[in-house]
Design a protein around this motif. Structure first.
Motif, mmCIF file in Angstrom:
data_model
loop_
_atom_site.group_PDB
_atom_site.id
_atom_site.type_symbol
_atom_site.label_atom_id
_atom_site.label_comp_id
_atom_site.label_asym_id
_atom_site.label_seq_id
_atom_site.Cartn_x
_atom_site.Cartn_y
_atom_site.Cartn_z
ATOM 1 N N LEU A 21 0.829 -1.214 0.000
ATOM 2 C CA LEU A 21 0.000 0.000 0.000
ATOM 3 C C LEU A 21 0.860 1.260 0.000
ATOM 4 C CD1 LEU A 21 -2.822 1.368 0.299
ATOM 5 C CD2 LEU A 21 -2.550 1.097 2.788
ATOM 6 N N TYR A 22 2.000 1.186 0.713
ATOM 7 C CA TYR A 22 2.828 2.382 0.866
ATOM 8 C C TYR A 22 4.010 2.426 -0.105
ATOM 9 C CZ TYR A 22 0.167 3.312 5.081
ATOM 10 O OH TYR A 22 -0.848 3.574 5.959
ATOM 11 N N THR A 58 -4.496 11.113 6.679
ATOM 12 C CA THR A 58 -3.828 11.224 5.386
ATOM 13 C C THR A 58 -2.445 10.599 5.515
ATOM 14 O OG1 THR A 58 -4.996 13.270 4.864
ATOM 15 C CG2 THR A 58 -3.021 12.782 3.595
ATOM 16 N N HIS A 59 -2.142 9.644 4.661
ATOM 17 C CA HIS A 59 -0.860 8.958 4.699
ATOM 18 C C HIS A 59 -0.040 9.284 3.461
ATOM 19 C CE1 HIS A 59 -1.931 5.664 7.876
ATOM 20 N NE2 HIS A 59 -2.217 6.888 8.274
ATOM 21 N N HIS A 61 2.758 8.036 0.647
ATOM 22 C CA HIS A 61 3.361 6.935 -0.090
ATOM 23 C C HIS A 61 4.870 7.171 -0.164
ATOM 24 C CE1 HIS A 61 4.230 4.433 -3.707
ATOM 25 N NE2 HIS A 61 3.198 3.686 -3.272
ATOM 26 N N PHE A 67 -2.431 10.188 0.253
ATOM 27 C CA PHE A 67 -3.700 9.540 -0.085
ATOM 28 C C PHE A 67 -4.530 9.368 1.191
ATOM 29 C CE2 PHE A 67 -0.645 6.204 0.776
ATOM 30 C CZ PHE A 67 -1.336 5.280 1.555
ATOM 31 N N VAL A 69 -6.953 7.792 4.057
ATOM 32 C CA VAL A 69 -7.222 6.492 4.653
ATOM 33 C C VAL A 69 -8.164 6.686 5.831
ATOM 34 C CG1 VAL A 69 -4.995 5.490 3.981
ATOM 35 C CG2 VAL A 69 -5.211 6.651 6.196
ATOM 36 N N ILE A 88 -5.955 -0.155 8.970
ATOM 37 C CA ILE A 88 -5.952 0.876 7.914
ATOM 38 C C ILE A 88 -6.897 0.441 6.784
ATOM 39 C CG2 ILE A 88 -4.515 2.174 6.306
ATOM 40 C CD1 ILE A 88 -2.103 1.183 8.078
ATOM 41 N N ARG A 89 -7.705 1.411 6.293
ATOM 42 C CA ARG A 89 -8.552 1.161 5.113
ATOM 43 C C ARG A 89 -8.333 2.292 4.114
ATOM 44 N NH1 ARG A 89 -14.802 0.182 6.045
ATOM 45 N NH2 ARG A 89 -14.760 2.400 6.576
ATOM 46 N N ASP A 90 -7.946 1.899 2.912
ATOM 47 C CA ASP A 90 -7.706 2.898 1.857
ATOM 48 C C ASP A 90 -9.030 3.575 1.521
ATOM 49 O OD1 ASP A 90 -7.003 4.394 -0.328
ATOM 50 O OD2 ASP A 90 -5.924 2.783 -1.344
ATOM 51 N N ARG A 92 -9.427 5.960 -0.734
ATOM 52 C CA ARG A 92 -9.479 6.551 -2.083
ATOM 53 C C ARG A 92 -10.655 6.009 -2.899
ATOM 54 N NH1 ARG A 92 -3.246 5.742 -3.706
ATOM 55 N NH2 ARG A 92 -3.682 3.806 -2.547
ATOM 56 N N GLN A 93 -10.940 4.710 -2.848
ATOM 57 C CA GLN A 93 -12.034 4.123 -3.614
ATOM 58 C C GLN A 93 -13.385 4.641 -3.123
ATOM 59 O OE1 GLN A 93 -11.647 2.179 -6.305
ATOM 60 N NE2 GLN A 93 -13.872 2.369 -6.602
#
Length: 555
Positions: A21-22, A58-59, A61, A67, A69, A88-90, A92-93
């Motif tokens: 993810l990162y 906000t994390h 990369h 991006f 989260v 952690i849950r992304d 963005r989707q």
């Protein structure tokens, strides 16, 4: 999922999905602190949190890209060691989905509010909860919160055609109805709107304007009914091999008139019949009435030129007893007698201007009141008029009102004089012989007399022919035809002597003379080959050969 030291926030362990993810390798990621990639921990060295609470973060990369989260934190005892576990849950989707939903919602709002039809929502209590822009523009205001039956239809109580109960029971209903507010036809689709528990809470209604379609459908049905009526007329026993109804004639001119009669008989259009005296104008009017939808109703003929000036009004409108001196009883006028039927106004050009106004008002206005009465009568009458005068010239001279002329001159019918349809004379003679002879043997008319009758110009038209045949049947004497024979003898064939110049042969001289004789007979008998052949004493085939030989065939 990440395990970290709660004191130093250093990453202790991470599952396989986290490095991916990162953008780090597993080894690289285990050398990081939470503050290296989490804004929340970078901004809070000693953060406070509620265990299991979901919060936005906000994390970063490895590439430096930020991006969104969603994280949740809770203490965790791992191998006898106190740690901090971060799920952690992304996001963005989810955010992309939310943006798409917002965009879709905005597009849907645009479609709904610019939709040409009406879209609105009505609660169980008949209250309008939503209206699209098209409906608002049509009403001129937003009627949210108002009763639908009042705001949309101008009624004081729920509509009789409302499908509320069906829709609230879970059914989608569709129907057509003419709105009492604007008189237009609409196609409605009403469907249930459900709440979060799946229960129907309101009606979702779409209304489409179908007024033009309904008008076209009505016109089509009317046209179909008209065609059916015409078909029935064509099959009517009143159409016979001698003519139509009581009209006799098979000539081309009369066939055209029959077609016109059949076309107008089933309509309510005003008709005027033009023609010389004696051409049969009343017979045509009667045929139109007999072939029309009100044939069982009265046909009232009126000779406008035969009514004294001081009696015209009382004859047309009628009077009550005591209305004037001599009015000893109630009398219905022509208009009342002809109600639901046909009023035939012969010699319409003889009506005075004052009577034209009153008649026009009686038929197209508020009706009429008989003399001596206070009760108005509104007649339902079809008017057929007839004249032998030029009505347009009367309008130009101020002797006929223009509005009255246009009212009676909707469909004109022009009757030809008898001299313009000579081929109908033998048929008319036979018809009158049958009528006046009744059950007796039909009297014979010699060919010479028949030819003379066909050649006569008949200034009195069919009426004059009828009278002479009636006289012949009544007296049974051929001398009644002497005036026609005298006319024939006073106009003999003029065969000029041979020209004085010489011919090379006798045959040339005889051929020249033969051509002149045939030409004279063709002219006398109006180019009717059968009669010419009979008069010359030769057959039709021989006549045709000689006409071709002498160049007398019409091209």
């Amino acid at each position: 999922m990440i395990l970290a030291d709660p004191a130093t926030l250093k990453v202790i362990e991470a599952n396989d999905a986290v490095p991916e993810l990162y953008g780090y390798s597993r080894e690289e990621f285990l050398f990081l602190c939470l503050a290296d990639f989490s804004r929340f921990f970078a901004e809070n060295s000693n953060p406070e949190f509620v265990a299991g609470e979901l919060r936005a973060d906000t994390h970063r990369h490895k590439s430096g890209t930020l991006f969104p989260v969603e994280i949740s934190l809770r203490p965790f005892d791992w191998k006898g060691r106190k740690t901090l576990i971060m799920s952690i849950r992304d996001a963005r989707q989810r955010r992309q989905t939310e943006d798409e939903l917002k965009q879709t919602g905005a597009s849907l709002d645009l479609v709904v509010n610019n939709f040409q039809g009406f879209i609105y929502t009505v609660s169980r209590e008949y209250k309008i909860e939503f209206m699209n822009g098209s409906l608002m523009r049509n009403l001129g205001y937003g009627a949210i919160g108002e009763d639908c039956f009042k705001a949309l239809h101008g009624l004081s109580s729920p509509c009789a055609w409302c499908v509320r109960d069906r829709v609230l029971a879970g059914e989608t209903a569709s129907f057509e109805h003419q709105s009492p507010r604007d008189g237009k036809w609409y196609y409605y689709v009403s469907s249930p709107q459900l709440d979060s528990k799946g229960n129907t809470r309101a009606q979702q209604i779409i209304a489409l304007d179908i007024h033009e379609r309904k008008i076209k459908e009505a016109e089509l049905l009317k046209s179909q009914d008209h065609l059916k009526q015409e078909n029935l007329l064509l099959k009517s026993p009143r159409v016979n091999r001698y003519g139509l109804d009581q009209i006799v004639g098979q000539s081309y001119q009369m066939q055209e008139i029959y077609n016109l009669i059949l076309e107008v008989a089933s309509s309510d259009a005003g008709i005027i019949i033009y023609g010389e005296s004696g051409t049969g104008k009343e017979l045509v009017a009667n045929a139109i009435h007999n072939l029309g939808k009100n044939k069982q109703r009265p046909f009232v003929p009126v000779n406008c030129g035969g009514i004294p000036e001081n009696l015209v009004e009382s004859e047309f409108f009628g009077f009550k007893k005591g209305a004037f001196t001599g009015a000893s009883i109630d009398k219905s006028g022509f208009l009342e007698i002809a109600d639901k039927g046909t009023l035939f106004l012969d010699e319409i050009g003889e009506l005075n201007l004052n009577m034209q106004v009153k008649l026009l008002r009686a038929v197209d206005g508020d009706g009429f009141t008989p003399l001596g009465s206070n009760t108005p009568i509104k007649p339902d009458i079809r008017i057929i008029s007839a004249t032998n005068r030029d009505l347009e010239a009367l309008v130009d001279k101020g002797m006929m009102r223009a509005d009255f002329f246009f009212r009676i001159n909707v469909v004109p019918i022009y009757l030809p004089p008898l001299r313009k349809r000579r081929e109908d004379i033998p048929l008319l003679i036979y018809h009158f012989l049958r009528r006046f002879s009744r059950d007796r043997h039909l009297p014979h008319i010699p060919p010479r007399i028949m030819n003379a009758l066909e050649d006569y110009d008949w200034p009195g038209n069919v009426r004059e022919l009828q009278n002479i045949v009636h006289r012949y049947v009544a007296l049974n004497r051929l001398d009644v035809f002497d005036p026609f024979l005298a006319k024939e003898s006073s106009d003999p064939l003029e065969v000029h002597p041979l020209p004085s110049h010489d011919f090379d042969t006798l045959g040339e001289a005889m051929a020249d003379h033969e051509k002149k004789i045939i030409a004279l007979f063709l002219k006398k008998f109006h180019w009717k080959h059968g009669r010419v052949a009979g008069a010359l004493g030769i057959n039709r085939k021989t006549l045709y050969y000689k006409m071709k030989k002498h160049g007398l065939l019409k091209t």
